[in-house]
Design an enzyme around this catalytic site. Structure first.
Site, PDB file in Angstrom:
ATOM      1  N   THR A  11       0.830  -1.210   0.000  1.00  0.00           N
ATOM      2  CA  THR A  11       0.000   0.000   0.000  1.00  0.00           C
ATOM      3  C   THR A  11       0.866   1.262   0.000  1.00  0.00           C
ATOM      4  O   THR A  11       0.696   2.152  -0.843  1.00  0.00           O
ATOM      5  CB  THR A  11      -0.905  -0.005   1.260  1.00  0.00           C
ATOM      6  OG1 THR A  11      -1.630  -1.223   1.289  1.00  0.00           O
ATOM      7  CG2 THR A  11      -1.862   1.166   1.264  1.00  0.00           C
ATOM      8  N   GLY A 126       0.652   9.753   9.873  1.00  0.00           N
ATOM      9  CA  GLY A 126       0.618   9.880   8.411  1.00  0.00           C
ATOM     10  C   GLY A 126       1.238  11.152   7.883  1.00  0.00           C
ATOM     11  O   GLY A 126       2.460  11.334   7.933  1.00  0.00           O
ATOM     12  N   ASP A 193      -0.971  -0.131  17.538  1.00  0.00           N
ATOM     13  CA  ASP A 193      -0.411   0.878  16.638  1.00  0.00           C
ATOM     14  C   ASP A 193      -0.324   2.231  17.375  1.00  0.00           C
ATOM     15  O   ASP A 193       0.707   2.911  17.319  1.00  0.00           O
ATOM     16  CB  ASP A 193      -1.305   0.991  15.400  1.00  0.00           C
ATOM     17  CG  ASP A 193      -0.867   2.075  14.440  1.00  0.00           C
ATOM     18  OD1 ASP A 193       0.047   1.813  13.648  1.00  0.00           O
ATOM     19  OD2 ASP A 193      -1.427   3.188  14.491  1.00  0.00           O
ATOM     20  N   LYS A 197       3.050   4.597  18.493  1.00  0.00           N
ATOM     21  CA  LYS A 197       3.197   6.015  18.125  1.00  0.00           C
ATOM     22  C   LYS A 197       3.331   6.875  19.376  1.00  0.00           C
ATOM     23  O   LYS A 197       4.124   7.829  19.402  1.00  0.00           O
ATOM     24  CB  LYS A 197       2.000   6.460  17.293  1.00  0.00           C
ATOM     25  CG  LYS A 197       1.962   5.807  15.911  1.00  0.00           C
ATOM     26  CD  LYS A 197       0.621   6.000  15.257  1.00  0.00           C
ATOM     27  CE  LYS A 197       0.578   5.469  13.831  1.00  0.00           C
ATOM     28  NZ  LYS A 197      -0.791   5.396  13.293  1.00  0.00           N
TER      29      LYS A 197
END
Ligand code: NAP
Ligand code: HSE
Length: 422
Positions: A11, A126, A193, A197
């Protein structure tokens, strides 16, 4: 000219290839070699002249390759690729938060020793430049706390469940299709996840390694539409929040989990795959960074900004005082901060149960603020029915004692959410 070895063409790897192809500043760059697992897979849109390989040495040991971009995911193989590339004197750019949260101290030590850049803007939130914000702009301030929505998949699910009453399973399938979710989406919904972070951001903000494995973490996998409905009826929105705080005495607290946020909170209005991080610091008081937190396009922007820094000689090479090399924080047991809580318990449908549950709370000196036992139609009812409670201010440590007693009754799972008042 920059020559890239690309590890991973899934991806995010494909997204980066697309972005490089449309960016004038990279016109003379070359992706020389692409590492994948399965050489027989049919792939479209890859650079025609790139060599496909399943041997990492074809990237790490090739003297013509200046930069390795790691987009494999996972920890072990990614660590092999990144560490080998750094030892060979190649700059590395990665989007891999699991890798950095777990093996960051070793990798930044290698980058410092071999005097090469290790770019990781894409690993958190992101496309939001939150790592640059903390490492560069806020270097001049003293950060005291971080609070953020740092996982796009779960925020996308929670938004659609709230706004459309869409089912959890449908939303998760859409998040996978749209490229927001991790290769294994359990990482998203379990909070793993987000806690990786949180570990990275807290390490950078507070200047010492924060071990994500010691951060109390829960996910959204046990939430139901009923929890979202109840939270809204009480004037809150459920968000998966990562928070970390350092007290003036040097005490460190961090937590990742779903929280009931009042509608007026700046993070309550962050929708879909957007992320946001609210940073409190002595000088600026509150700084909010928000933007697209997941997906190939925003993540590729962060990857490319790191690559441009390297190509233009502006990338910072980690020094021996890098936060990942700082003294690890003493991460004590959680549970002392006062808070209110929302609980959805599964209890047997028989007389006297309410009194028994209330007795357990009273036993541990926790005051119940509200109780609701939604009526379950006979035909839908099983042996267990939902009982929804909110508490007055207490501590998580005390609540855990009640939960342990409930669990010892064998009454199934309970959902516990912190209620944040401001
Ligand atoms: P993905 O779609 O599963 O792609 C992984 C790629 O790496 C595939 O090309 C795969 O090869 C290759 N690969 C995996 N293990 C390998 C191995 N042992 N040897 C050789 N090749 C291997 O993953 P993704 O969604 O692109 O995610 C990549 C990274 O970006 C992850 O670290 C993720 O956490 C991170 N990230 C994702 C997002 C997002 O929005 N999705 C955002 C920020 C960061 P095959 O093609 O042959 O299977
Ligand atoms: N799966 C991650 C998310 C990708 O949903 O936030 C961005 O790191």
């Amino acid at each position: 000219m920059t020559t890239i070895g690309l590890a991973g063409a899934g991806t995010i790897g494909s997204g980066l290839i697309r972005l490089l192809g449309t960016t004038p500043a990279t016109r003379d760059w070359k992706i020389k070699t692409i590492l994948v697992r399965d050489l027989s897979k049919v792939r479209i849109g890859l650079p025609a002249l790139a060599k496909m390989t399943n041997r990492m040495e074809d990237l790490t040991d090739d003297p013509e390759i200046d930069v390795v971009v790691e987009l494999l995911g996972g920890v072990e193989e990614a660590f092999q690729v990144v560490s080998r590339a750094l030892k060979a004197g190649k700059a590395v750019v990665t989007a891999n938060k699991n890798l950095l949260a777990e093996r960051g101290p070793e990798l930044f030590a290698l980058a410092a020793r071999h005097r090469v850049a290790l770019g990781f803007e894409a690993s958190v939130c992101g496309g939001i430049p939150v790592i640059r914000l903390i490492q560069e702009a806020l270097r001049a301030d003293h950060i005291t706390s971080l609070e953020g929505i740092v996982n796009g998949t779960t925020n996308y699910l929670l938004t659609r469940m709230s706004e459309e009453r869409a089912s959890y399973a449908d939303c998760l399938a859409d998040a996978q299709r749209l490229g927001f979710a991790e290769p294994d989406p359990d990482y998203d919904v379990s909070g793993k996840d987000a806690v990786c972070k949180a570990g990275i951001l807290a390490t950078l903000a507070f200047g010492g390694y924060v071990d994500f494995r010691k951060v109390p973490t829960s996910g959204i996998d046990s939430l139901e539409l009923e929890d979202i409905r109840q939270a809204e009826a009480m004037g809150y929105r459920i968000k998966l929040l990562a928070s970390a705080r350092r007290s003036p005495e040097g005490r460190f607290d961090a937590e990742v989990g779903p929280v009931l946020l009042p509608l007026g909170h700046p993070l309550a209005s962050i929708r879909m795959e957007y992320n946001a991080v609210l940073i409190e610091s002595d000088g600026l008081v509150k700084t909010l960074a928000s933007g697209k937190g997941a997906g190939a396009a925003p993540t590729s922007i962060s990857l490319l900004s790191d690559l441009l820094d390297i190509a233009e000689g502006r990338a910072r090479v980690p020094q021996l005082d890098h936060p990942f090399l700082g003294k690890p924080f003493d991460q004590g047991a959680r549970g002392t901060a006062p808070s209110r809580y929302y609980l959805r318990l599964s209890v047997p449908d028989r007389s006297g149960i309410l009194a028994q549950v209330a007795g357990l709370f009273a036993c541990h000196d926790i005051s119940i603020a509200s109780v609701l036992q939604p009526e379950v139609p006979d035909e839908a009812g099983g042996s267990l029915v939902p009982l929804i409670l909110t508490t007055h201010t207490t501590t998580r440590a005390r609540l855990d004692l009640v939960l342990a007693s409930l669990a010892s009754e064998g009454w199934g799972r309970s959902v516990v959410l912190r209620i944040q008042e401001n």
